[in-house]
Enzyme design. Structure first.
Site, mmCIF file in Angstrom:
data_model
loop_
_atom_site.group_PDB
_atom_site.id
_atom_site.type_symbol
_atom_site.label_atom_id
_atom_site.label_comp_id
_atom_site.label_asym_id
_atom_site.label_seq_id
_atom_site.Cartn_x
_atom_site.Cartn_y
_atom_site.Cartn_z
ATOM 1 N N ASP A 313 -14.253 -79.978 20.235
ATOM 2 C CA ASP A 313 -15.339 -78.416 20.821
ATOM 3 C C ASP A 313 -16.105 -78.670 20.527
ATOM 4 O O ASP A 313 -16.726 -78.781 19.345
ATOM 5 C CB ASP A 313 -13.937 -78.008 20.265
ATOM 6 N N GLU A 552 -17.198 -83.802 7.342
ATOM 7 C CA GLU A 552 -16.664 -84.150 9.261
ATOM 8 C C GLU A 552 -16.890 -85.090 10.032
ATOM 9 O O GLU A 552 -16.112 -86.162 10.511
ATOM 10 C CB GLU A 552 -15.470 -83.248 9.408
#
Ligand SMILES: *[C@@H]1O[C@H](CO)[C@@H](O)[C@H](O)[C@H]1NC(C)=O
Ligand SMILES: *[C@@H]1O[C@H](CO)[C@@H](O)[C@H](O)[C@H]1NC(C)=O
Ligand SMILES: *[C@@H]1O[C@H](CO)[C@@H](O)[C@H](O)[C@H]1NC(C)=O
Ligand SMILES: *[C@@H]1O[C@H](CO)[C@@H](O)[C@H](O)[C@H]1NC(C)=O
Ligand SMILES: *[C@@H]1O[C@H](CO)[C@@H](O)[C@H](O)[C@H]1NC(C)=O
Ligand SMILES: *[C@@H]1O[C@H](CO)[C@@H](O)[C@H](O)[C@H]1NC(C)=O
Ligand SMILES: *[C@@H]1O[C@H](CO)[C@@H](O)[C@H](O)[C@H]1NC(C)=O
Length: 604
Positions: A313, A552
């Site tokens: 996403d 991340e």
């Protein structure tokens, strides 16, 4: 009493999902009924007042008063007509700090795992020792005893501790957990790995599916846990629950493509914004210059939620156009078409579940059922997802009734998990041509796509799980070529135990270069943000309070900076980044640390 929990908002996502499905309205109310955290005027009013830069903040805040008092107070300030000021003071009075019901779970400090002694480079070894110990900072449990009687939270009870990714993510996520478990097992934290798997199994057992589902890797988690520990009783205990999760995917996400073939898609129905991204989703769907009618708006909310389910996403894989206009990232999100795409990664994962469950079941009926399902899926993947001219797997586009010929590492998942049709075995020597090309274009880790859309699952971002998957794919294919494999039935589920790597083969060299780039990217960005190792590595500058961040995602244009873009600021912590780093050094122990402040490169 102590309750551990994960957040109800996952549930909300899935529940609202079902709400617009005429046949399935009932499951909405039975699984998600919080008037604060799921849907309704309070959520809408607070979220659209945009009190916090990140919509997730509010849904992570437990109440300070019982539910009824909170709702009455909301009515008293005028409900949806409340002024901005009164909303601010309402939230301040009735809600606690986000994550305040979360407490650190204490994991005993232990010696660094033995295999780290084999890591040649002392600086990398020191850094990895730190990473293998960092899980203790990321381990949490929920302590709802801190809540008043009748107070509510979006946290749902789980019985066991868990490792969070870090940053804004104060709960655990489904597919992140696979890569976290990889790292936990390599850090000899087997019990914590098992706790995490059991939390996920409990959800599937209780609700029949994974709430806020993502790429389905639960079966793979059980597989790697059992491989490490030999705990086969755990495997048999999990089996009925893994069956249940499989049934959910099959029942709820199957698309019949022609008389003979069906495959699966990410498919969440949602009539309203996701609670944790409420104002962001709302803005995307309510552009005054491009008004949508109700049907179109629901479709967009569903495509947004399905995009979240995909784990990507958001990405150009799911959008009809590949460019933003007017410098407005929302313009491309309005072009989401997630539910009309048959994703190659999802189907490869479902094949792996079918294949694995056919091995694990001993009863002939179940065994044959899963074998049949796997071979049907492989035939459909052959027909719709494999492309013999390009020697690659692509997503299939239902809207255009053709494949989307775009390179993304999602096409690597079949080679990681083994869902490769017979005729594709002839292409094995060429299946990494796109990967090699991408690694030549940019000096850093492998890109997520070829498009610059400003969405976070696109160029120039590279993501840890996709490096792991691609490296595993490369090592498998190397093995299959050298052992002259011609079909998927020659691949055994526990192949990874016995991979005899020929260190000199070109493919293994390619995987190694990916490992070197990953190590350098994550290590140098940690060093550049203040990371240091006593006696080994001095801190870069003394004018920072920071002591090294693990990000991340990374920018593929260099080795030493975090990725960017997307709907939230870049996160530090970080579970899957650390897990993949540990795996790389467990596989290639002789990678050498670069001097981050000089120039260096790992050319392909
Ligand atoms: C908000 O204002 C509108 C228009 O005046 C009114 O119809 C509605 O009932 C009000 N809502 C609440 C909760 O007071
Ligand atoms: C899945 O489909 C079944 C059968 O149509 C339905 O009862 C169930 O509510 C659906 N589950 C979800 C989470 O959508
Ligand atoms: C919404 O717009 C679409 C065209 O984009 C149209 O086909 C559909 O009928 C409209 N639906 C309603 C309820 O107006
Ligand atoms: C799918 O096909 C349609 C129609 O050809 C096209 O407009 C779209 O860009 C394609 N890709 C996606 C992700 O929808
Ligand atoms: C990507 O596109 C955006 C918007 O068009 C632009 O601002 C940005 O500089 C581009 N990024 C790179 C790395 O070229
Ligand atoms: C797969 O290939 C092996 C070796 O070539 C062969 O013995 C076996 O019959 C094949 N199996 C299938 C299902 O095609
Ligand atoms: C790293 O490179 C910089 C710049 O080239 C140099 O000044 C520094 O001494 C090097 N550090 C080490 C430890 O070699």
């Amino acid at each position: 009493m102590r309750l551990h929990g994960i957040r109800l908002l996952w549930l909300c996502l899935f529940a609202t999902v079902t709400a617009i499905n005429a046949e399935t309205t009932n499951s909405a109310s039975s699984t998600c009924n919080s008037p604060i955290y799921c849907e309704g005027p309070l959520l809408r009013t607070v979220q659209l007042a945009r009190l916090f830069p990140d919509s997730k903040t509010f849904v992570d805040m437990p109440t300070k008063e019982p539910l009824k008092q909170v709702l009455d107070a909301f009515d008293a300030i005028g409900g949806e007509n409340a002024s901005h000021e009164s909303i601010v003071s309402f939230v301040d009075t009735y809600f606690d700090q986000p994550g305040s019901e979360l407490i650190q779970y204490s994991v005993e400090k232990q010696n660094p795992p033995e295999w780290l002694n084999d890591v040649h480079d002392p600086i990398y070894r020191g850094w990895l020792e730190k990473l293998s110990d960092e899980w203790r900072d990321l381990a949490f449990e929920f302590d709802t005893s801190k809540l008043c009687d009748g107070c509510v939270t979006s946290a749902l009870p789980v019985k066991r501790p868990f490792v969070i990714p870090g940053g804004r993510f104060r709960e655990f996520y489904y597919w992140d957990t696979y890569f976290v478990i990889r790292g936990l097992l390599l850090s000899d934290l087997n019990e914590l790995a098992k706790d995490m798997i059991e939390n996920l199994l409990d959800f599937v057992d209780t609700y029949g599916f994974m709430r806020k589902s993502q790429p389905p890797l639960l079966t793979e988690m059980v597989k790697i846990y059992v491989e490490k520990t030999g705990d086969e009783s755990f495997l048999y205990k999990s089996l009925p629950i893994l069956d249940k999760e499989y049934t959910y995917w099959l029942t709820n996400t199957t698309v019949q493509l022609d008389k003979k073939h069906s495959l699966n898609r990410y498919d969440v129905h949602n009539a309203s914004p996701r609670p944790e991204s409420y104002s962001e989703d709302y803005e995307v769907a309510n552009d005054p210059t491009e008004p949508l009618n109700d049907t179109e708006r629901h479709e967009l909310y569903s495509n947004l939620a399905s995009g979240a389910e995909s784990g990507w996403d958001y990405t150009s894989r799911w959008t009809k156009t590949k460019q933003i206009t007017n410098n407005d990232p929302n313009t491309i999100l309005r072009q989401l078409n997630t539910r009309n795409i048959i994703p190659v990664d999802l189907n490869a994962m479902l094949w792996s579940i079918e294949n694995t469950l056919s091995e694990w079941h001993s009863a002939p009926l179940e065994k044959q059922y899963y074998q049949r399902q796997a071979s049907k899926r492989l035939a459909a993947m052959d027909q719709y997802l494999w492309n013999p001219e390009h020697h690659a797997f692509f997503d299939y586009n239902i809207t255009g009734q053709q494949q989307n010929i775009e390179f993304t590492p999602a096409g690597m998942v079949p080679f990681w998990l083994g869902s490769v049709p017979d005729r594709a075995f002839k292409s094995l020597p060429k299946v990494f041509d796109y990967v090699i090309e991408a690694l030549r274009q940019d000096p850093g880790i492998l890109t997520t796509s070829e498009f610059n859309t400003t969405m976070q699952w696109d160029w120039p971002n590279g993501w840890p799980p996709l490096q792991y998957i691609t490296m595993r794919a490369i090592m498998n294919v190397d093995y299959w070529i050298r052992h002259d494999f011609h079909n998927a039935s020659q691949i055994k589920y526990d192949e990874e135990k016995g991979l005899d790597h020929d260190r000199t083969s070109e493919f293994i060299q390619l995987a190694r270069i990916m490992g070197e780039r990953y190590a350098a990217s994550s290590f140098c960005s940690w060093y550049n943000t203040g990371g240091s190792l006593p006696g080994l590595l001095e801190r870069l500058t003394s004018d920072t309070e920071d002591n090294g961040h693990m990000f991340e995602k990374f920018n593929v244009q260099n080795m030493g900076s975090a990725g960017s873009g997307g709907e939230y600021t870049v996160q530090v912590g970080f579970g899957w980044t650390n897990g993949v780093a540990l795996w790389i050094f467990n596989t290639f122990s002789d990678i050498k640390a670069p001097n981050c402040t000089s120039t260096f490169s790992y050319p392909v």
